[in-house]
Enzyme design. Structure first.
Site, mmCIF file in Angstrom:
data_model
loop_
_atom_site.group_PDB
_atom_site.id
_atom_site.type_symbol
_atom_site.label_atom_id
_atom_site.label_comp_id
_atom_site.label_asym_id
_atom_site.label_seq_id
_atom_site.Cartn_x
_atom_site.Cartn_y
_atom_site.Cartn_z
ATOM 1 C CB ALA A 164 58.146 49.788 38.192
ATOM 2 C CG HIS A 165 55.575 49.891 32.649
ATOM 3 N ND1 HIS A 165 56.638 49.021 32.795
ATOM 4 C CD2 HIS A 165 54.824 49.389 31.646
ATOM 5 C CE1 HIS A 165 56.538 48.042 31.911
ATOM 6 N NE2 HIS A 165 55.438 48.235 31.196
ATOM 7 C CB ALA A 166 50.483 50.118 35.684
#
Length: 273
Positions: free
Chosen positions: A67-69
């Site tokens: 998960a990342h942005a």
């Protein structure tokens, strides 16, 4: 101390956590980074929004979601969290569900976490290390396993030295043909899953002896559309491939971003090896 351990505090590791669904799993992983004041709740929501927009492209290997942005003002410093789920959850990925491990990254810029991603891709691509991580009883055990990751790139698939030499010569021949000797690995943000894929691909290229002939660039979907004419092919997930559409060059879908065997097969097909 490995770069992973420098970014992953023991307080940001949760083992056998219960989550009702993928949103709750990401939200909890983000909250562990928030507690260290490395990011805000807005960044955690951005990680969820990214999956809602692009689909489950962050599920880069069987049972594993990264998960990342994009970097933003909501990130104060680069940090990671590690959440092993007691009960695996579905993200909607056709091949890699259900997910039992969620690793979240809050990146302050585009480069601070690069070495950590190299190490993490290698660790999760090694069956024995992944099994040890799945059995670790404490956060300290997780950190010890991650800190013991070997340095340098090593492809896990078998190939003879003769094959490597032959491929090196084939790569040189490619330079005389209509080819750019560049491959793009693409994800929604250009700094997370695309780096996983880039690192695994470079392991295979180095093993073949092609490392000095072919450039691999990790990038995002928007940039990839502009850079497509510079590359021989694009490697990405099924979700991102649909977003990219027809760019005039081959777009190859990779299911397991940590599998050197899968990347080996794609290279053989793409470069007629």
């Amino acid at each position: 101390m490995s770069e992973i351990v420098e970014l992953l505090d023991s307080s940001a590791i949760a083992l056998d956590h219960e989550a009702d669904d993928w949103r709750e799993a990401i939200r909890f992983a983000g909250s562990l980074i928030e507690k260290s004041d490395a990011c805000t709740e807005q960044y955690t929501q951005s990680m969820i929004n990214s999956v809602e927009k692009n689909g489950p492209y962050i599920v880069v290997a069987p049972g594993f979601a990264f998960a990342h942005a994009r970097p933003s003002e909501a990130v104060h410093r680069t940090a990671m969290s590690w959440v092993r789920l007691k009960t695996p959850v579905e993200f909607g990925h056709a091949k890699n569900d259900p997910v039992s491990l969620v690793v979240a990254l809050a990146a302050h810029d585009d480069s601070a976490h690069t070495k950590a991603m190299q190490q993490l891709a290698k660790v999760l691509g090694a069956p024995k290390k992944r099994a040890a991580l799945d059995q670790a009883a404490t956060p300290e055990e997780v950190l010890a396993i991650l800190d013991g990751a070997p340095a340098g790139r090593q492809a896990s698939h078998p190939n003879s030295q003769d094959e490597s030499t032959a491929r090196s010569g084939a790569a040189a021949d490619q330079q005389t043909q209509t080819t750019t000797n560049k491959i793009l690995t693409v994800c929604g943000n250009g700094l997370g899953t695309s780096l996983f894929l880039k690192n695994t691909l470079e392991q295979v290229l180095d093993h073949w002896g092609w490392g000095s002939y072919i450039t691999v660039e990790a990038t995002d979907t928007i940039s990839a559309k502009g850079k497509a004419k510079e590359a021989d092919l694009i490697l990405t997930s099924g979700e991102i491939a649909r977003t990219l559409g027809d760019l005039g060059i081959p777009v190859k879908v990779i299911e397991n971003f940590t599998s050197t065997a899968e990347l080996d097969a794609v290279l053989r097909d793409s470069y007629d090896v």
